[in-house]
Design a protein around this motif. Structure first.
Motif, PDB file in Angstrom:
ATOM      1  N   UNK A  28       0.943  -1.143   0.012  1.00  0.00           N
ATOM      2  CA  UNK A  28       0.075  -0.071  -0.065  1.00  0.00           C
ATOM      3  C   UNK A  28       0.883   1.355   0.014  1.00  0.00           C
ATOM      4  N   UNK A  29       2.088   1.325   0.504  1.00  0.00           N
ATOM      5  CA  UNK A  29       3.133   2.416   0.658  1.00  0.00           C
ATOM      6  C   UNK A  29       3.536   2.531  -0.994  1.00  0.00           C
ATOM      7  N   UNK A  30       3.681   1.337  -1.360  1.00  0.00           N
ATOM      8  CA  UNK A  30       4.419   1.478  -2.817  1.00  0.00           C
ATOM      9  C   UNK A  30       5.977   1.770  -2.504  1.00  0.00           C
ATOM     10  N   UNK A  31       6.539   1.608  -1.430  1.00  0.00           N
ATOM     11  CA  UNK A  31       7.949   1.861  -1.285  1.00  0.00           C
ATOM     12  C   UNK A  31       8.423   0.487  -0.792  1.00  0.00           C
ATOM     13  N   UNK A  56       2.782  -8.447  -8.047  1.00  0.00           N
ATOM     14  CA  UNK A  56       2.206  -7.218  -7.943  1.00  0.00           C
ATOM     15  C   UNK A  56       3.033  -6.019  -8.300  1.00  0.00           C
ATOM     16  N   UNK A  57       4.416  -6.155  -8.305  1.00  0.00           N
ATOM     17  CA  UNK A  57       5.154  -4.840  -8.535  1.00  0.00           C
ATOM     18  C   UNK A  57       5.282  -4.785 -10.239  1.00  0.00           C
ATOM     19  N   UNK A  58       4.860  -5.990 -10.838  1.00  0.00           N
ATOM     20  CA  UNK A  58       5.117  -5.728 -12.215  1.00  0.00           C
ATOM     21  C   UNK A  58       3.852  -5.842 -12.953  1.00  0.00           C
ATOM     22  N   UNK A  59       2.579  -5.959 -12.332  1.00  0.00           N
ATOM     23  CA  UNK A  59       1.476  -6.278 -12.908  1.00  0.00           C
ATOM     24  C   UNK A  59       1.338  -5.015 -13.914  1.00  0.00           C
ATOM     25  N   UNK A  60       0.366  -5.088 -14.817  1.00  0.00           N
ATOM     26  CA  UNK A  60       0.252  -4.188 -15.682  1.00  0.00           C
ATOM     27  C   UNK A  60      -1.041  -3.486 -15.530  1.00  0.00           C
ATOM     28  N   UNK A  61      -1.820  -3.814 -14.576  1.00  0.00           N
ATOM     29  CA  UNK A  61      -3.271  -3.496 -14.276  1.00  0.00           C
ATOM     30  C   UNK A  61      -3.389  -3.024 -13.189  1.00  0.00           C
ATOM     31  N   UNK A  71      -3.412  -2.665  -5.351  1.00  0.00           N
ATOM     32  CA  UNK A  71      -1.996  -3.210  -5.666  1.00  0.00           C
ATOM     33  C   UNK A  71      -2.069  -4.946  -5.765  1.00  0.00           C
ATOM     34  N   UNK A  72      -3.212  -5.356  -5.771  1.00  0.00           N
ATOM     35  CA  UNK A  72      -3.384  -6.960  -5.995  1.00  0.00           C
ATOM     36  C   UNK A  72      -2.702  -7.053  -7.493  1.00  0.00           C
TER      37      UNK A  72
END
Length: 226
Positions: A28-31, A56-61, A71-72
């Motif tokens: 949720x923080x994306x850090x 999650x960090x490489x998903x395109x959607x 962020x799922x």
């Protein structure tokens, strides 16, 4: 096989409730830290969690792609599907039980220099990390100290005491602990939604209590009972 078919594919499906909360907060923080050390006994979901993070960090959607607030991982885009099939050029997995020497680690480090090909990050997942030789750990140390911004390392181990303190200190340590009975029963509930297994609560409790605190062993026992 149940333990493969029903392997968690999203944060919401992670059966370890404590770990689910940890990753909810991180995503949720994306850090993200540039390196993690996942510790825990066999079958507690370390490798599954690593792959979910990679998706999650490489998903395109999702929010990491600037789409929406979730962020799922969507599990529908090309990146998610390729990671699930172990076919993504941006997710490199190394089994240190059989690839533990300095040459293996040097080959891995060479990959760190490349930018992501299809996603936002390159993920380097090292299973049984405690098996890496001293020379291999020394070669890895400098990369962990000064990693590229697009690289994330996830080291997973069942024997954290064998990981050098210099390596562990450069990672965010996440302890997966043991699979608790309540969480195992929650996994059974998730499996039963598809399999429609007609077992009594007493039977499911008995299986959970004899699973050696392992999600993997619990799903295998459930399948054997079926």
């Amino acid at each position: 096989m149940f333990y493969l078919t029903y392997r968690p594919k999203t944060i919401a499906e992670i059966d370890n409730s404590q770990i689910k909360t940890v990753f909810d907060n991180l995503l949720s923080q994306q850090h993200f830290p540039h390196a993690f050390l996942f510790i825990g006994r066999k079958g507690t979901g370390k490798t599954s969690a690593a792959r979910i993070i990679a998706k999650a960090v490489n998903c395109l959607n999702n929010s990491f792609a600037g789409k929406g607030k979730s962020y799922e991982p969507c599990n529908r885009c090309t990146n998610c599907k390729n990671i699930d099939k172990s076919a993504s050029p941006d997710v490199i997995e190394l089994d240190a039980a059989s690839n533990r020497g300095i040459d293996d680690i040097k080959n891995l480090i060479k990959e760190v220099g490349f930018l992501p090909m299809t996603g936002h990050f390159r993920l380097f997942i090292i299973d049984e990390a405690h098996m890496i030789t001293n020379e291999g750990f020394n070669a890895l140390l400098k990369t962990l100290e000064e990693p590229p911004a697009t690289a994330i390392f996830i080291l997973a181990t069942t024997n954290p005491e064998k990981v050098p303190p210099t390596i562990a200190s450069r990672c965010q340590v996440i302890n997966f602990g043991q699979a608790g009975t309540v969480d195992i029963l929650q996994m059974f509930k998730r499996i039963n939604q598809t399999e429609k297994i007609d077992f009594s609560p007493e039977m499911l409790n008995l299986i959970a209590e004899n699973s050696d605190h392992s999600f993997r062993d619990a799903s295998k026992l459930l399948e054997e009972a079926v």
